[in-house]
Motif scaffolding. Structure first.
Motif, PDB file in Angstrom:
ATOM      1  N   ALA A  50      19.603 -25.390 -12.196  1.00 49.04           N
ATOM      2  CA  ALA A  50      19.351 -23.998 -12.533  1.00 49.04           C
ATOM      3  C   ALA A  50      18.675 -23.374 -11.322  1.00 49.04           C
ATOM      4  O   ALA A  50      17.634 -23.843 -10.875  1.00 49.04           O
ATOM      5  N   GLY A  51      19.281 -22.365 -10.762  1.00 51.85           N
ATOM      6  CA  GLY A  51      18.750 -21.852  -9.513  1.00 51.85           C
ATOM      7  C   GLY A  51      18.388 -20.387  -9.550  1.00 51.85           C
ATOM      8  O   GLY A  51      18.827 -19.634 -10.396  1.00 51.85           O
ATOM      9  N   ASN A  52      17.562 -20.036  -8.612  1.00 51.16           N
ATOM     10  CA  ASN A  52      17.231 -18.643  -8.321  1.00 51.16           C
ATOM     11  C   ASN A  52      16.957 -18.570  -6.823  1.00 51.16           C
ATOM     12  O   ASN A  52      17.312 -19.483  -6.078  1.00 51.16           O
ATOM     13  N   GLU A  53      16.308 -17.538  -6.384  1.00 45.66           N
ATOM     14  CA  GLU A  53      16.083 -17.386  -4.943  1.00 45.66           C
ATOM     15  C   GLU A  53      15.146 -18.445  -4.369  1.00 45.66           C
ATOM     16  O   GLU A  53      15.051 -18.618  -3.162  1.00 45.66           O
ATOM     17  N   HIS A  54      14.472 -19.199  -5.223  1.00 45.40           N
ATOM     18  CA  HIS A  54      13.533 -20.225  -4.768  1.00 45.40           C
ATOM     19  C   HIS A  54      14.075 -21.635  -4.963  1.00 45.40           C
ATOM     20  O   HIS A  54      13.302 -22.590  -4.967  1.00 45.40           O
ATOM     21  N   VAL A  55      15.374 -21.769  -5.106  1.00 40.51           N
ATOM     22  CA  VAL A  55      15.947 -23.065  -5.446  1.00 40.51           C
ATOM     23  C   VAL A  55      15.659 -24.126  -4.373  1.00 40.51           C
ATOM     24  O   VAL A  55      15.339 -25.266  -4.708  1.00 40.51           O
ATOM     25  N   LEU A  56      15.737 -23.779  -3.119  1.00 43.33           N
ATOM     26  CA  LEU A  56      15.492 -24.771  -2.069  1.00 43.33           C
ATOM     27  C   LEU A  56      14.039 -25.250  -2.095  1.00 43.33           C
ATOM     28  O   LEU A  56      13.772 -26.448  -1.958  1.00 43.33           O
ATOM     29  N   THR A  57      13.117 -24.347  -2.298  1.00 39.56           N
ATOM     30  CA  THR A  57      11.707 -24.732  -2.401  1.00 39.56           C
ATOM     31  C   THR A  57      11.499 -25.649  -3.600  1.00 39.56           C
ATOM     32  O   THR A  57      10.815 -26.669  -3.511  1.00 39.56           O
ATOM     33  N   ASN A  58      12.113 -25.313  -4.722  1.00 36.05           N
ATOM     34  CA  ASN A  58      12.010 -26.140  -5.913  1.00 36.05           C
ATOM     35  C   ASN A  58      12.567 -27.542  -5.647  1.00 36.05           C
ATOM     36  O   ASN A  58      11.961 -28.545  -6.048  1.00 36.05           O
ATOM     37  N   LEU A  59      13.696 -27.619  -4.974  1.00 35.67           N
ATOM     38  CA  LEU A  59      14.303 -28.915  -4.667  1.00 35.67           C
ATOM     39  C   LEU A  59      13.407 -29.742  -3.735  1.00 35.67           C
ATOM     40  O   LEU A  59      13.217 -30.939  -3.945  1.00 35.67           O
ATOM     41  N   ALA A  60      12.875 -29.104  -2.718  1.00 36.81           N
ATOM     42  CA  ALA A  60      12.018 -29.825  -1.771  1.00 36.81           C
ATOM     43  C   ALA A  60      10.742 -30.331  -2.450  1.00 36.81           C
ATOM     44  O   ALA A  60      10.319 -31.468  -2.230  1.00 36.81           O
ATOM     45  N   LEU A  61      10.154 -29.497  -3.288  1.00 33.03           N
ATOM     46  CA  LEU A  61       8.944 -29.917  -3.993  1.00 33.03           C
ATOM     47  C   LEU A  61       9.253 -31.032  -4.997  1.00 33.03           C
ATOM     48  O   LEU A  61       8.473 -31.977  -5.159  1.00 33.03           O
ATOM     49  N   GLY A  62      10.383 -30.926  -5.659  1.00 36.56           N
ATOM     50  CA  GLY A  62      10.786 -31.979  -6.589  1.00 36.56           C
ATOM     51  C   GLY A  62      11.030 -33.298  -5.871  1.00 36.56           C
ATOM     52  O   GLY A  62      10.650 -34.368  -6.377  1.00 36.56           O
ATOM     53  N   LEU A  63      11.649 -33.242  -4.703  1.00 33.25           N
ATOM     54  CA  LEU A  63      11.883 -34.448  -3.908  1.00 33.25           C
ATOM     55  C   LEU A  63      10.558 -35.100  -3.528  1.00 33.25           C
ATOM     56  O   LEU A  63      10.391 -36.315  -3.675  1.00 33.25           O
ATOM     57  N   ALA A  64       9.622 -34.305  -3.071  1.00 38.59           N
ATOM     58  CA  ALA A  64       8.308 -34.845  -2.697  1.00 38.59           C
ATOM     59  C   ALA A  64       7.597 -35.436  -3.912  1.00 38.59           C
ATOM     60  O   ALA A  64       7.021 -36.528  -3.837  1.00 38.59           O
ATOM     61  N   SER A  65       7.665 -34.760  -5.023  1.00 40.23           N
ATOM     62  CA  SER A  65       7.000 -35.218  -6.237  1.00 40.23           C
ATOM     63  C   SER A  65       7.596 -36.532  -6.744  1.00 40.23           C
ATOM     64  O   SER A  65       6.878 -37.501  -7.011  1.00 40.23           O
ATOM     65  N   ASP A  66       8.911 -36.575  -6.872  1.00 41.88           N
ATOM     66  CA  ASP A  66       9.540 -37.784  -7.390  1.00 41.88           C
ATOM     67  C   ASP A  66       9.512 -38.921  -6.377  1.00 41.88           C
ATOM     68  O   ASP A  66       9.415 -40.088  -6.759  1.00 41.88           O
ATOM     69  N   GLY A  67       9.564 -38.594  -5.093  1.00 41.32           N
ATOM     70  CA  GLY A  67       9.377 -39.627  -4.071  1.00 41.32           C
ATOM     71  C   GLY A  67       7.992 -40.235  -4.187  1.00 41.32           C
ATOM     72  O   GLY A  67       7.817 -41.457  -4.049  1.00 41.32           O
ATOM     73  N   GLY A  68       7.010 -39.404  -4.478  1.00 39.42           N
ATOM     74  CA  GLY A  68       5.648 -39.887  -4.686  1.00 39.42           C
ATOM     75  C   GLY A  68       5.544 -40.791  -5.901  1.00 39.42           C
ATOM     76  O   GLY A  68       4.779 -41.761  -5.898  1.00 39.42           O
ATOM     77  N   GLN A  69       6.325 -40.518  -6.936  1.00 36.85           N
ATOM     78  CA  GLN A  69       6.310 -41.372  -8.113  1.00 36.85           C
ATOM     79  C   GLN A  69       6.889 -42.755  -7.802  1.00 36.85           C
ATOM     80  O   GLN A  69       6.397 -43.771  -8.313  1.00 36.85           O
ATOM     81  N   VAL A  70       7.913 -42.802  -6.955  1.00 38.72           N
ATOM     82  CA  VAL A  70       8.457 -44.090  -6.509  1.00 38.72           C
ATOM     83  C   VAL A  70       7.382 -44.856  -5.747  1.00 38.72           C
ATOM     84  O   VAL A  70       7.141 -46.041  -6.001  1.00 38.72           O
ATOM     85  N   VAL A  71       6.729 -44.178  -4.824  1.00 38.97           N
ATOM     86  CA  VAL A  71       5.674 -44.807  -4.032  1.00 38.97           C
ATOM     87  C   VAL A  71       4.544 -45.303  -4.943  1.00 38.97           C
ATOM     88  O   VAL A  71       4.030 -46.411  -4.752  1.00 38.97           O
ATOM     89  N   ASP A  72       4.176 -44.518  -5.935  1.00 38.39           N
ATOM     90  CA  ASP A  72       3.093 -44.900  -6.839  1.00 38.39           C
ATOM     91  C   ASP A  72       3.459 -46.149  -7.642  1.00 38.39           C
ATOM     92  O   ASP A  72       2.619 -47.042  -7.826  1.00 38.39           O
TER      93      ASP A  72
END
Length: 96
Positions: free
Chosen positions: A15-37
């Motif tokens: 689901a996108g809007n004008e902030h879709v890339l920011t949302n994707l980048a933040l989600g990647l960092a967040s879920d990558g952090g969950q893998v690391v944790d």
């Protein structure tokens, strides 16, 4: 399943809007952090490494990566091929 096929199917859930890339980048960092944790807890805290939970987290990371590439109009298979070329240069004695 081919990576580009995955990328297109996964895109149906974006689901996108004008902030879709920011949302994707933040989600990647967040879920990558969950893998690391999860790995940290396994390595340093003696917890079991639940493969199903790890698989789910890795799937989330895959989803974010695929959607960032799609947003940038980069087929996911090109990302994989380029990475293999980079690895071949880094490790010339290993046949990939």
């Amino acid at each position: 399943m081919e990576l580009n096929e995955y990328q297109e199917k996964a895109n149906k859930t974006l689901a996108g809007n004008e902030h879709v890339l920011t949302n994707l980048a933040l989600g990647l960092a967040s879920d990558g952090g969950q893998v690391v944790d999860r790995i940290k807890r396994y390595t340093f805290q003696g917890q079991d490494l639940d493969q199903e939970q790890l698989k789910a987290e890795l799937g989330d990371v895959l989803w974010y990566l695929s959607q960032i590439a799609l947003w940038a109009d980069i087929p996911f298979e090109e990302v994989a091929k380029a990475n293999l070329q980079t690895l071949a240069k880094k490790y010339p004695n290993i046949k990939l």
